[in-house]
Design an enzyme around this catalytic site. Structure first.
Site, PDB file in Angstrom:
ATOM      1  N   GLY A   1       0.686  -1.175  -0.159  1.00  0.00           N
ATOM      2  CA  GLY A   1       0.100  -0.141  -0.024  1.00  0.00           C
ATOM      3  C   GLY A   1       0.860   1.334   0.060  1.00  0.00           C
ATOM      4  N   TYR A   2       1.357   1.637  -1.134  1.00  0.00           N
ATOM      5  CA  TYR A   2       2.313   2.979  -1.232  1.00  0.00           C
ATOM      6  C   TYR A   2       1.557   3.819  -2.072  1.00  0.00           C
ATOM      7  CZ  TYR A   2       6.756   1.296   0.554  1.00  0.00           C
ATOM      8  OH  TYR A   2       7.740   0.884   1.520  1.00  0.00           O
ATOM      9  N   SER A   3       1.358   3.599  -3.490  1.00  0.00           N
ATOM     10  CA  SER A   3       0.818   4.605  -4.201  1.00  0.00           C
ATOM     11  C   SER A   3      -0.624   4.986  -4.022  1.00  0.00           C
ATOM     12  CB  SER A   3       0.475   4.223  -5.713  1.00  0.00           C
ATOM     13  OG  SER A   3       2.049   4.028  -6.362  1.00  0.00           O
TER      14      SER A   3
ATOM     15  N   GLU B   1      13.529  -3.048  -4.925  1.00  0.00           N
ATOM     16  CA  GLU B   1      12.536  -3.233  -5.876  1.00  0.00           C
ATOM     17  C   GLU B   1      13.141  -2.795  -7.339  1.00  0.00           C
ATOM     18  OE1 GLU B   1       8.065  -2.031  -6.728  1.00  0.00           O
ATOM     19  OE2 GLU B   1       8.999  -1.142  -5.232  1.00  0.00           O
TER      20      GLU B   1
ATOM     21  N   GLU C   1      11.446   8.891 -14.915  1.00  0.00           N
ATOM     22  CA  GLU C   1      11.835  10.510 -15.037  1.00  0.00           C
ATOM     23  C   GLU C   1      12.278  10.810 -13.514  1.00  0.00           C
ATOM     24  OE1 GLU C   1       9.376  10.010 -18.337  1.00  0.00           O
ATOM     25  OE2 GLU C   1       9.010   9.385 -16.386  1.00  0.00           O
TER      26      GLU C   1
END
Length: 395
Positions: free
Chosen positions: A127-129, A244, A382
């Protein structure tokens, strides 16, 4: 730096190949080779086979039930895994949360969580983004407010891979709004069965259900589920993401994809000639192969350094950028090689005279569309360029 494998490492490669030949189920090989979706049962079955061999947690220390492989052994295994059409290990418990718990967890968390990852009792997701907080992860807004012996969590996570199968999720949450945004983030573990947790599927462009949205509404989580100290989450996140990003490079995937593309180009014909003999196609293929060989050398350099110094450094960002670009280029060229036969629904006879498409070639369009994401997740390319320009060039 040593760029050739030692006799021991070559023997290890032979051992890995023999293991795949003997233990990898044929029905799972067929699914991977044809690009078909693996079920939860397929993934759990393969995890159990690896765990029985002692290879599931191959990078973990032996004291926690791991195989304590060197970075080079892990590299060899991953390359051979791709060539054998073996499923990749679901990374969230083994390669992400496990190392975090070993580095930042307390003794109780190590004793309770690590064995359950190995046994398959717990399936973890990440549960990051969030909407508006992807590569700019520090802007996350999911709040965790301390209320006695609990934290109360409210917010939303998105792009939660395989969350539909998980019973646990590790989350970055905001526990403070003081100071810089990075300073108010904590790392906490949540049971997916807790009241107030809701999982909603996200259908991808190729039609698959791989990712999800996860909503938290007044979710009460025991304070003992906090990993590390409150507001230490950003440090933990950076620790996790460096590992990761290295795996996202996917050297093994690219080696296998290049091999398949060459075979396809020898079989496909344009104007009566083999596609691989077409000068323009051959030039495009050669350019990708040269880039892949350069990346393999960079990867070996990083592995050599990691064996001496531990965790990967800024090279992980370089590999993430170049590795994902190469994989996408291979996906694109494979799709072009098949032409109309690479359509998302190849079972339809597009012109009334189309030749049958081999099962392993029917997934090229789906793979192409699905892999548009790989240059975005784990920190977009980016963002990786910004990291490199700041840390290496002082810009």
């Amino acid at each position: 730096m040593e760029l050739s494998f030692s006799p021991e490492e070559r023997a290890f490669r032979d051992d890995v190949r023999a293991f795949f030949t003997e233990k990898l189920p044929a029905e799972i090989v067929d699914k991977v080779r044809q690009g078909r979706e693996l079920t939860k049962a397929d993934m759990e079955h393969w995890h159990a086979i690896l765990n029985a061999r002692g290879w599931l947690a191959n990078t973990w220390p032996k004291e926690y039930g791991g195989a304590a492989w060197t970075p080079v052994q892990r590299h060899i295994y991953e390359e051979e895994s791709c060539m054998a059409n073996a499923p990749q290990v679901v990374p969230f418990g083994i390669y992400m949360l496990g190392p975090v718990i070993m580095a930042f967890g307390n003794d109780r968390q190590k004793a309770e969580i690590l064995p359950r990852i190995l046994s398959g009792a717990d399936w973890w997701c990440q549960g990051y983004s969030e909407p508006g907080a992807g590569s700019d992860l520090a802007s996350l807004k999911t709040r965790a407010v301390r209320d006695g012996a609990h934290y109360v969590i409210n917010g939303q996570k998105t792009w939660t891979t395989l969350g539909q199968h998980a019973n646990k999720i590790f989350c970055l949450v905001r526990t403070s709004t003081d100071g810089k945004p990075q300073q108010g983030i904590s790392f906490i573990l949540v049971d997916m069965d807790t009241p107030g947790v809701e999982v909603r599927p996200i259908r991808l462009i190729e039609g698959g259900h791989e990712v999800n949205e996860v909503f938290f509404t007044d979710v009460r989580v025991p304070a003992e589920n906090l990993v590390g100290e409150e507001n230490q989450g950003w440090t933990i996140a950076k620790f996790l993401l460096s590992h990761e990003r290295t795996s996202i490079a996917g050297v093994g995937y690219s080696v296998k994809a290049l091999d398949q593309l060459k075979t396809l180009a020898k079989r496909q014909r344009r104007s009566g000639k083999r596609l691989i003999d077409n000068p323009l196609f051959a030039a495009r293929l050669s350019e990708i192969e040269i880039d892949l060989e350069a990346m393999k050398i960079t990867n070996l350099r990083m592995l050599s350094n990691a064996q001496k110094n531990g965790a990967p450094g800024l090279e992980s960002s370089i590999l993430k950028i170049k590795g994902t670009v190469i994989r996408q280029a291979l996906n694109d060229l494979s799709r072009r090689a098949l032409g109309p036969a690479a359509a998302p629904f190849p079972s339809e006879d597009l012109d009334g005279n189309a030749a049958p498409v081999p099962a392993e070639d029917r997934c090229h369009a789906a793979t192409y569309f699905n892999n548009r994401k790989i240059s975005i997740y784990g920190g977009s390319n980016e963002i990786q360029k910004n990291i490199l320009s700041k840390a290496m060039l002082g810009l």
